[in-house]
Design an enzyme around this catalytic site. Structure first.
Site, PDB file in Angstrom:
ATOM      1  N   TYR A   1      -4.693  21.494  30.101  1.00  0.00           N
ATOM      2  CA  TYR A   1      -5.180  21.464  31.561  1.00  0.00           C
ATOM      3  C   TYR A   1      -5.352  20.021  31.838  1.00  0.00           C
ATOM      4  CZ  TYR A   1      -9.620  22.144  33.605  1.00  0.00           C
ATOM      5  OH  TYR A   1     -10.882  22.409  34.678  1.00  0.00           O
TER       6      TYR A   1
ATOM      7  N   PHE B   1      -9.440  23.130  45.233  1.00  0.00           N
ATOM      8  CA  PHE B   1     -10.639  22.239  44.227  1.00  0.00           C
ATOM      9  C   PHE B   1     -11.469  22.608  42.884  1.00  0.00           C
ATOM     10  CE2 PHE B   1     -15.065  23.395  42.704  1.00  0.00           C
ATOM     11  CZ  PHE B   1     -15.533  21.974  43.835  1.00  0.00           C
TER      12      PHE B   1
END
Length: 375
Positions: free
Chosen positions: A94, A312
């Site tokens: 991540y 986004f």
């Protein structure tokens, strides 16, 4: 063992009467919690290295030896979801990479048990949620800076408060920030049974915006389709039918105005299908990649239709906007939750069964988000 006990005036506990969680008044759950004893044993799900979540994450006991410092708060967690991003963070793939060792979990709601002497904008019994990702919510208790937490309503279900900060906020922002949507407009999305997808359907319905929802083929397809329609979905279509452009499905889509916004959390052929269906100059907003396949956009859609490929990430939005703006958004969402206009679908698992909860969160075709609950 020496035990330090800190007692607070009972007037500070009046807020307990306002809260409800799991269908019981907060007063019933907290009537005996007028004192906090130190040292306090906290159960914590932590990891020392990145890797497969089941292999590197373990529950340990940590000691909170003293009351919070002047600008800190002591929080007892009430509920914390297990999100895909939590797995990615622990796996080390991540964009946010916490310093190790770290505690798992980025989202959740807790109750304030004790306050530092400088804190005047919270009371014991208030509910708080993390102000930033990667705080580490998979634990029974934590001490943190006041700035690390955002106050949230305590008169909604705890599992709703625990899950408001990520999925509903992502849906809210995507419906607000890319197109000036008006009543009657159409939005198309895949991943419609995800937490974000369900929130998109409900938020759009509240604004008179129509949704086309692409649902992955699954054994309980009809059940999920009915759920989505009950929440306000206008069309629910099989992903395989949309990708293959089945005539009947294309006719149903053509009966509506061309979608002015596309939302993609799957990628691969599903994302390509949305790119081929949105209106000219419409944004295709990618916020996830569940298929682990890249988004492929036909060249003609870019040249002749001026497709806007956008992305986004809520964490970036939080970094670039004020705490007040985020607070207004969360307030709007919790108001809808209180009114029954924004509901979540969760499967609660006690933190004492943490390994089983992790396993459940990895299973395919789940129709509810796994949420850890704490005694």
């Amino acid at each position: 063992m020496f035990q330090r006990v800190v007692c607070l005036p009972s007037a500070r506990h009046s807020t307990f009467l306002a809260g409800r969680a799991w269908g019981r008044p907060a007063a019933a759950r907290h009537s005996a919690r007028f004192c906090t004893s130190y040292p306090l044993a906290a159960q914590v799900a932590m990891y020392d290295k990145t890797g497969a979540v089941h292999k590197v994450t373990r529950v340990v006991e940590q000691t909170i030896a003293e009351p919070p410092a002047s600008d800190q708060i002591l929080v007892k967690m009430l509920a914390a979801p297990i999100n895909p991003a939590d797995f990615n963070m622990i796996e080390g793939v991540y964009s946010i990479k916490p310093s190790l060792p770290a505690v798992g979990g980025s989202e959740g709601v807790g109750e304030v048990l004790a306050l530092g002497s400088n804190i005047t904008d919270l009371q014991v019994g208030d509910w708080v949620i993390p102000a930033q990702p990667a705080l580490g919510t998979w634990r029974s208790h934590l001490v943190c800076d006041r700035a690390d937490m955002h106050k949230v309503a305590n008169d909604i279900p705890a599992v709703s408060a625990a899950t408001v900060a990520v999925n509903p906020c992502t849906a809210f922002r995507m419906l607000e920030d890319f197109v000036k949507l008006k009543e009657g407009d159409v939005v198309i999305q895949n991943g419609c049974n995800s937490g974000v997808g369900l929130a998109v359907v409900q938020l759009a319905k509240n604004r008179g915006i129509r949704t086309i929802n692409i649902l992955r083929d699954r054994p309980n397809y009809n059940e999920i389709s009915e759920r989505l329609q009950s929440l306000g979905a206008d069309l629910v279509l099989s992903q395989s039918d949309v990708i293959s452009r089945e005539r009947k499905v294309m006719d149903m889509i053509s009966a509506l105005p061309a979608p002015v916004l596309g939302l993609n959390c799957v990628g691969g052929r599903s994302g390509t299908a949305i790119a081929c269906l949105v209106a000219d100059r419409a944004p295709l907003v990618t916020y996830g990649g569940m298929s682990r396949r890249p988004v492929s956009v036909p060249t003609g859609r870019l040249i002749f239709n001026d497709l806007q490929a956008r992305g986004f990430w809520l964490s970036r939005w939080i970094d670039e906007h004020s705490a007040e703006e985020r607070g207004e958004m969360i307030q709007a969402l919790t108001d809808l939750m209180r009114e029954g206009k924004l509901v979540s679908f969760t499967e609660e698992r006690p933190f004492s069964e943490f390994p089983a909860a992790l396993q459940r969160a990895t299973e395919g075709f789940r129709d509810k988000k796994v949420v850890l609950t704490f005694d």
